[in-house]
Design a protein around this motif. Structure first.
Motif, short mmCIF file in Angstrom:
data_model
loop_
_atom_site.label_atom_id
_atom_site.label_comp_id
_atom_site.label_asym_id
_atom_site.label_seq_id
_atom_site.Cartn_x
_atom_site.Cartn_y
_atom_site.Cartn_z
N SER A 105 0.83 -1.19 0.00
CA SER A 105 0.00 0.00 0.00
C SER A 105 0.88 1.26 0.00
CB SER A 105 -0.95 0.00 1.18
OG SER A 105 -0.49 0.75 2.23
N LYS A 106 0.41 2.27 -0.69
CA LYS A 106 1.10 3.55 -0.76
C LYS A 106 0.12 4.63 -0.35
CE LYS A 106 3.79 6.49 -3.87
NZ LYS A 106 4.26 6.67 -5.27
N LEU A 182 -13.83 -0.38 -8.75
CA LEU A 182 -12.58 -0.29 -8.01
C LEU A 182 -12.06 1.15 -8.00
CD1 LEU A 182 -10.64 -3.51 -9.14
CD2 LEU A 182 -11.76 -3.09 -6.94
N LYS A 183 -12.19 1.82 -9.12
CA LYS A 183 -11.71 3.20 -9.22
C LYS A 183 -12.48 4.14 -8.29
CE LYS A 183 -10.95 4.77 -13.42
NZ LYS A 183 -11.17 5.00 -14.88
N SER A 184 -13.69 3.73 -7.91
CA SER A 184 -14.51 4.58 -7.04
C SER A 184 -14.16 4.42 -5.57
CB SER A 184 -15.99 4.23 -7.23
OG SER A 184 -16.32 2.98 -6.61
N LEU A 185 -13.32 3.43 -5.23
CA LEU A 185 -12.98 3.16 -3.84
C LEU A 185 -11.75 3.99 -3.43
CD1 LEU A 185 -13.41 -0.74 -3.88
CD2 LEU A 185 -15.08 0.99 -3.13
N ILE A 190 -5.57 3.84 -8.30
CA ILE A 190 -6.18 3.64 -9.62
C ILE A 190 -5.14 3.54 -10.74
CG2 ILE A 190 -8.33 4.76 -8.95
CD1 ILE A 190 -7.45 7.22 -10.53
N SER A 191 -3.88 3.83 -10.42
CA SER A 191 -2.82 3.67 -11.42
C SER A 191 -2.26 2.25 -11.41
CB SER A 191 -1.68 4.66 -11.17
OG SER A 191 -0.99 4.34 -9.96
N ILE A 216 -5.98 0.04 -17.43
CA ILE A 216 -5.32 -1.22 -17.10
C ILE A 216 -3.81 -1.01 -17.01
CG2 ILE A 216 -5.01 -3.65 -17.78
CD1 ILE A 216 -7.91 -2.90 -17.30
N SER A 217 -3.21 -1.38 -15.88
CA SER A 217 -1.76 -1.19 -15.75
C SER A 217 -0.98 -2.48 -15.96
CB SER A 217 -1.42 -0.60 -14.38
OG SER A 217 -1.80 -1.46 -13.34
#
Length: 404
Positions: A105-106, A182-185, A190-191, A216-217
């Motif tokens: 986690s960052k 997921l992007k909404s959390l 999100i990157s 998508i990364s």
């Protein structure tokens, strides 16, 4: 109710039940194609007591449940949450897992991975023959420090008509819905959102990475096909039939018939009406003297929305456009997405592009489910205790560690 029988002594292929019914508190399962019937007298979680009849032969059999030692047992070392997403008025029920391990986690935000199942109506664990590969993979990834999201395929446990009227691009739309969730959390980086897909899910990961690269990364493909659908299915049928002991002359005839049928689907795939395709299939059925029942079954299968889409998709179009880091795993003994021919297709793509972002690995002795297998034949899936090989999990781990 549906049922299948896998008998090693009768070729090891999957034999669909012709009838499943309850009678006097017993469950009766009939298989007209082999003149067999199984009567389940009593059952509990671990054992089945049955009577097996085939022709004049009759015997009592007891079956014990094969353990699945890799399945994680709650309570888990991380948070698990039931979620429901909505896409195009269709509910997608799933499980979100959030690590207790903060190593990746960052600033309180985690990398995340969505899991996409293969072909057919499957639940969020991609459950098959008592195995739950996506449960095992999700547990593994969450302990590494990734949020995971896995959902039941659209319509599973709700309405079978939903999935029967859906195709690969509908499942892609469902995957995008999951990514947007997921992007909404606020605890998701999100990157660092990736996709892990198995079989058709691997194909979907190629398309997502190609067409939705801004979201998508990285991707992980487990047996994602690199060959067009019709070519893949013919290779699959030939490999499974040969491994099951089918005579070469019968294999040759099967491939000849199916080649003609698939050619008809490709020819008429863009037509809104199935009328011309149905007429073509009837002509092929007449030429090869298929029974009325077989012809009707083929028409129902080949005119479905999913089949018409899948058979015509050329994965190479999407693979050559992938820019993000990608792990492409194949099973050495996979008969459903044969490693040799799919690797040849990928190497052909690489010879035409300058891609250096694809990491390609063949998992030793792995079948289509990435279990360590003897032959790779489908009948082994249920008999192997292992759900997914440690080799495969470590390949995934090494790839992810190299990114993060």
């Amino acid at each position: 109710l549906d049922a299948i029988l896998i008998s090693i002594d009768q070729g090891g292929s999957m034999i669909p039940a012709s009838l499943v019914k309850y009678e006097d508190s017993n469950l009766i399962v009939s298989f007209d194609s082999i003149k067999a019937k199984i009567t389940i007298l009593n059952k509990n979680e671990d054992k089945l007591k049955t009577i097996f009849q085939q022709g004049s032969f009759k015997t009592e059999l007891s079956f014990s449940k094969i353990p699945r030692p890799q399945h994680p047992i709650p309570p888990y070392e991380y948070e698990e949450k039931e979620v429901t997403l909505t896409n195009a008025k269709i509910n997608l029920n799933g499980t979100l897992t959030v690590p207790s391990n903060k190593s990746l986690s960052k600033e309180g935000k985690f990398p995340a991975i969505i899991l996409i199942t293969g072909s057919g109506a499957q639940n969020r664990d991609e459950e098959i023959f008592g195995h739950k590969p996506f449960l095992v993979i999700s547990d593994f990834l969450t302990k590494l420090g990734f949020v995971t999201l896995r959902v039941d395929d659209r319509g599973v446990g709700i309405d079978s008509k939903i999935i029967s009227n859906s195709d690969t691009f509908d499942f892609i739309s469902d995957a995008i819905c999951q990514i947007n969730y997921l992007k909404s959390l606020d605890f998701i980086d999100i990157s660092k959102i990736g996709v892990l897909g198995h079989s058709e899910g691997g194909l979907i990961s190629f398309i997502l990475a190609s067409e939705y690269s801004q979201d998508i990364s990285f991707i992980i493909s487990l047996a994602g096909p690199a060959l067009r659908g019709d070519i893949l299915l013919l290779l699959q049928q030939e490999a499974i039939a040969r491994a099951s002991g089918v005579k070469e002359k019968d294999i040759k005839k099967m491939i000849e018939i199916n080649s003609a049928l698939y050619g008809a689907v490709i020819k008429y795939k863009d037509e809104q009406s199935n009328e011309n395709l149905i007429n073509e299939i009837k002509n092929i059925a007449k030429k090869y003297k298929l029974s009325k029942e077989d012809a009707e079954r083929v028409i129902a299968e080949l005119t479905s929305k999913w089949f018409k889409t899948f058979i015509a998709i050329d994965p190479s179009y999407y693979i050559k456009k992938i820019k993000c880091p990608a792990l492409l795993l194949f099973g050495e003994k996979d008969l459903q997405v044969p490693a040799k021919q799919n690797l040849e297709a990928i190497n052909s793509i690489l010879s035409q592009t300058n891609q250096t972002n694809l990491k390609i690995i063949v998992a030793p002795s792995a079948n289509h489910l990435f279990q360590k297998a003897s032959t790779g034949n489908i009948f082994e899936y249920a008999l192997i205790k292992e759900t997914i090989s440690d080799d495969t999990l470590n390949f995934i781990k090494d790839f992810l560690i190299s990114l993060f």
